[in-house]
Design an enzyme around this catalytic site. Structure first.
Site, PDB file in Angstrom:
ATOM      1  N   CYS A  79      17.783 -12.090  -8.944  1.00  0.00           N
ATOM      2  CA  CYS A  79      17.054 -13.341  -9.104  1.00  0.00           C
ATOM      3  C   CYS A  79      16.681 -13.457 -10.578  1.00  0.00           C
ATOM      4  O   CYS A  79      17.232 -12.742 -11.409  1.00  0.00           O
ATOM      5  CB  CYS A  79      15.818 -13.364  -8.202  1.00  0.00           C
ATOM      6  SG  CYS A  79      14.751 -11.915  -8.395  1.00  0.00           S
ATOM      7  N   THR A  80      15.761 -14.329 -10.910  1.00  0.00           N
ATOM      8  CA  THR A  80      15.442 -14.556 -12.318  1.00  0.00           C
ATOM      9  C   THR A  80      14.796 -13.335 -12.961  1.00  0.00           C
ATOM     10  O   THR A  80      15.272 -12.821 -13.963  1.00  0.00           O
ATOM     11  CB  THR A  80      14.513 -15.771 -12.480  1.00  0.00           C
ATOM     12  OG1 THR A  80      15.093 -16.891 -11.832  1.00  0.00           O
ATOM     13  CG2 THR A  80      14.299 -16.095 -13.951  1.00  0.00           C
TER      14      THR A  80
END
Length: 258
Positions: free
Chosen positions: A183-184
């Site tokens: 994810c980020t």
């Protein structure tokens, strides 16, 4: 010239006094001239701050003097301008909403793979045990459209609360492989990896998320940019912001940034 330090950080740690902590952190941040968003939940803290480098780092160091936040690590990027309009400290039920109360990363963290190790696995086409690697993007569909790892699975979810149902529907495609959720910055893929492991899938999380990979590896095996929830809009693999970004007055990270 890039002169504003931006940091993102999170830590799953139990916070039972978040109502009392909220004004304390807001006062400290405002006194240091910082802007951004801090999310507080019983399960932990998630923060995105920008400002003078000394002030930002000083804020983090003071935060770490609280034993609950001693292990907080940050990802640093730079921008020419302040990417936030306000300084917000918000109380949330979860720092990233999944609606699965049995998922408690503060109590049992999922195994992680370091960015350089993941690059080596991708270079050789398998993990160190010879098993196939599956990269699983746990972000929302519009974020994935800015960029993702080559060959990554994208279930086109609209919000993270949809992840468990999508995982159940696609479980057979993951079984018997080494799944690396990403994810980020790490929050979503950490919860995702725990959920998958509870479902019997051999899942790891990418330590530090995409931004951590950019910091330690760069562009290898990644196509495009990484969306971020502030006025920079997206970061390139060298962690520089996209040019000419416009944003609304509400340009501050939401819980789904991670």
């Amino acid at each position: 010239m890039e002169r504003v330090l931006n940091i993102s950080a999170y830590l799953f740690t139990r916070i039972i006094d978040r109502e009392q902590l909220r004004p304390v952190l807001r006062e400290r941040a405002e006194a240091a001239g910082l802007k951004g968003t801090i999310l507080l939940a019983e399960e932990g803290i998630n923060l995105f701050l920008a400002g003078d480098a000394e002030a930002v780092r000083g804020f983090v160091e003071e935060l770490r003097t609280d034993s609950r936040f001693a292990e907080l690590t940050t990802t640093e990027t730079w921008s020419a301008e302040q990417p936030f309009r306000k300084m917000l400290v918000k109380l949330k039920r979860e720092i990233i909403r999944m609606d699965h109360p049995t998922i408690r990363p503060a109590e049992d963290r999922a195994p992680a793979v370091a960015p350089r190790t993941l690059k080596r696995w991708l270079d050789q086409g398998h993990d160190d045990g010879g098993r196939a690697i599956v990269l699983l993007d746990t972000r929302n569909a519009f974020e994935v459209d800015y960029g993702t790892f080559e060959g990554a699975i994208d279930w086109r979810i609209e919000r993270f609360t949809h992840f468990p149902d999508a995982a159940s529907a696609h479980r057979d495609a993951l079984e018997g492989k080494t799944v690396v959720s990403f994810c980020t910055g790490g929050i979503r893929c950490e919860k995702a990896a725990i959920y998958l492991r509870e479902e019997g899938i051999d899942a790891l999380q990418l330590d530090g998320g995409i931004l951590g990979y950019f910091e330690h590896v760069g562009q290898d095996h990644y196509d495009g940019e990484c969306f971020v929830f502030d006025e920079r809009e997206a970061l390139a693999p060298d962690l520089t912001p996209r040019d000419g970004v416009a944003s609304s007055d509400d340009a501050a990270p939401a819980p789904s940034t991670s």
